[in-house]
Design a protein around this motif. Structure first.
Motif, PDB file in Angstrom:
ATOM      1  N   LEU A   2      11.716  30.865  12.321  1.00 28.71           N
ATOM      2  CA  LEU A   2      12.620  31.997  12.200  1.00 28.71           C
ATOM      3  C   LEU A   2      12.436  32.994  13.335  1.00 28.71           C
ATOM      4  O   LEU A   2      13.413  33.546  13.851  1.00 28.71           O
ATOM      5  N   VAL A   3      11.195  33.187  13.765  1.00 29.06           N
ATOM      6  CA  VAL A   3      10.931  34.145  14.849  1.00 29.06           C
ATOM      7  C   VAL A   3      11.598  33.678  16.137  1.00 29.06           C
ATOM      8  O   VAL A   3      12.214  34.473  16.854  1.00 29.06           O
ATOM      9  N   TRP A   4      11.512  32.398  16.444  1.00 29.40           N
ATOM     10  CA  TRP A   4      12.131  31.876  17.676  1.00 29.40           C
ATOM     11  C   TRP A   4      13.640  32.017  17.629  1.00 29.40           C
ATOM     12  O   TRP A   4      14.279  32.347  18.624  1.00 29.40           O
ATOM     13  N   SER A   5      14.232  31.766  16.458  1.00 31.38           N
ATOM     14  CA  SER A   5      15.680  31.879  16.380  1.00 31.38           C
ATOM     15  C   SER A   5      16.139  33.321  16.500  1.00 31.38           C
ATOM     16  O   SER A   5      17.178  33.598  17.098  1.00 31.38           O
ATOM     17  N   VAL A   6      15.372  34.267  15.971  1.00 33.28           N
ATOM     18  CA  VAL A   6      15.735  35.678  16.106  1.00 33.28           C
ATOM     19  C   VAL A   6      15.560  36.131  17.548  1.00 33.28           C
ATOM     20  O   VAL A   6      16.349  36.933  18.056  1.00 33.28           O
ATOM     21  N   VAL A 106      15.391  25.182  20.461  1.00 35.12           N
ATOM     22  CA  VAL A 106      15.609  26.166  21.522  1.00 35.12           C
ATOM     23  C   VAL A 106      16.814  25.791  22.368  1.00 35.12           C
ATOM     24  O   VAL A 106      17.640  26.640  22.727  1.00 35.12           O
ATOM     25  N   GLU A 107      16.968  24.496  22.682  1.00 36.05           N
ATOM     26  CA  GLU A 107      18.116  24.058  23.484  1.00 36.05           C
ATOM     27  C   GLU A 107      19.433  24.276  22.756  1.00 36.05           C
ATOM     28  O   GLU A 107      20.427  24.647  23.366  1.00 36.05           O
ATOM     29  N   GLY A 111      22.425  26.597  23.784  1.00 37.28           N
ATOM     30  CA  GLY A 111      23.759  26.049  23.914  1.00 37.28           C
ATOM     31  C   GLY A 111      24.841  26.959  23.383  1.00 37.28           C
ATOM     32  O   GLY A 111      26.003  26.860  23.784  1.00 37.28           O
ATOM     33  N   ILE A 112      24.476  27.887  22.503  1.00 36.31           N
ATOM     34  CA  ILE A 112      25.475  28.822  22.032  1.00 36.31           C
ATOM     35  C   ILE A 112      25.533  30.068  22.897  1.00 36.31           C
ATOM     36  O   ILE A 112      26.219  31.020  22.583  1.00 36.31           O
ATOM     37  N   GLY A 113      24.821  30.046  24.009  1.00 40.68           N
ATOM     38  CA  GLY A 113      25.023  31.059  25.039  1.00 40.68           C
ATOM     39  C   GLY A 113      23.991  32.149  25.140  1.00 40.68           C
ATOM     40  O   GLY A 113      24.093  33.000  26.005  1.00 40.68           O
ATOM     41  N   VAL A 114      22.989  32.170  24.292  1.00 41.00           N
ATOM     42  CA  VAL A 114      22.000  33.234  24.346  1.00 41.00           C
ATOM     43  C   VAL A 114      20.695  32.628  24.848  1.00 41.00           C
ATOM     44  O   VAL A 114      20.180  31.699  24.250  1.00 41.00           O
ATOM     45  N   PRO A 115      20.136  33.121  25.956  1.00 39.83           N
ATOM     46  CA  PRO A 115      18.879  32.548  26.447  1.00 39.83           C
ATOM     47  C   PRO A 115      17.737  32.850  25.505  1.00 39.83           C
ATOM     48  O   PRO A 115      17.616  33.945  24.988  1.00 39.83           O
TER      49      PRO A 115
END
Length: 117
Positions: A2-6, A106-107, A111-115
Motif C-alpha cells: 500500500l505504501v508503494w502504491s500511495v 511499480v511498472e 503505466g498510468i502516468g505517475v512516476p
C-alpha cells in the motif's frame, strides 16, 4: 504494498493514463511470467513423465493389475511432493518471482502516468 502504491499515485492526485507504456509493460510482464512459470514447472513435468513411463511398464508387465486405479493417487502425490520440493530447493527462483511481482506493480503504476518514488 500500500505504501508503494500511495507513493506512486498520491491520494489527492489525478492519474494520467498512458496506454502505450501500460501496453509495453503488460507485454514484457506476460513474457517474463510465462518463462518463470516454465522454470518452476519443468521439474514437475519431468518427474510426471518418468512416473507415466514407470506406470506404463508396470501395466505391460502386470496386465491383470489395475494400474489406472493405482496410478491416479500415486501421480497426484508425486506431483504435490515434486512441486513442494522444487519450491523448497530453488528459493532463488521463488525470491525472483516475488521481486518480479513487486517490479510489475511499480511498472503498472508507472503505466498510468505517475512516476513511482
Amino acid at each position: 504494498t500500500l505504501v508503494w502504491s500511495v507513493r506512486a499515485v498520491p491520494l489527492g492526485g489525478a492519474a494520467r493514463f498512458d496506454a502505450g507504456a501500460l501496453a509495453g509493460a503488460a507485454t514484457s510482464m506476460t513474457s517474463k511470467l510465462m518463462v518463470a512459470g516454465l522454470e518452476v514447472a519443468m521439474p514437475v513435468l519431468a518427474v510426471m513423465l518418468l512416473t507415466e513411463l514407470v506406470l506404463g511398464l508396470a501395466a505391460r508387465f502386470a496386465p491383470t493389475a489395475n494400474v489406472f486405479l493405482l496410478g491416479l493417487p500415486a501421480k497426484a502425490y508425486i506431483a504435490i511432493v515434486t512441486a513442494s520440493m522444487s519450491i523448497a530447493l530453488f528459493p532463488e527462483a521463488v525470491e525472483g518471482l516475488m521481486d518480479f511481482s513487486r517490479q510489475t506493480a511499480v511498472e503498472v503504476l508507472n503505466g498510468i502516468g505517475v512516476p513511482a518514488a
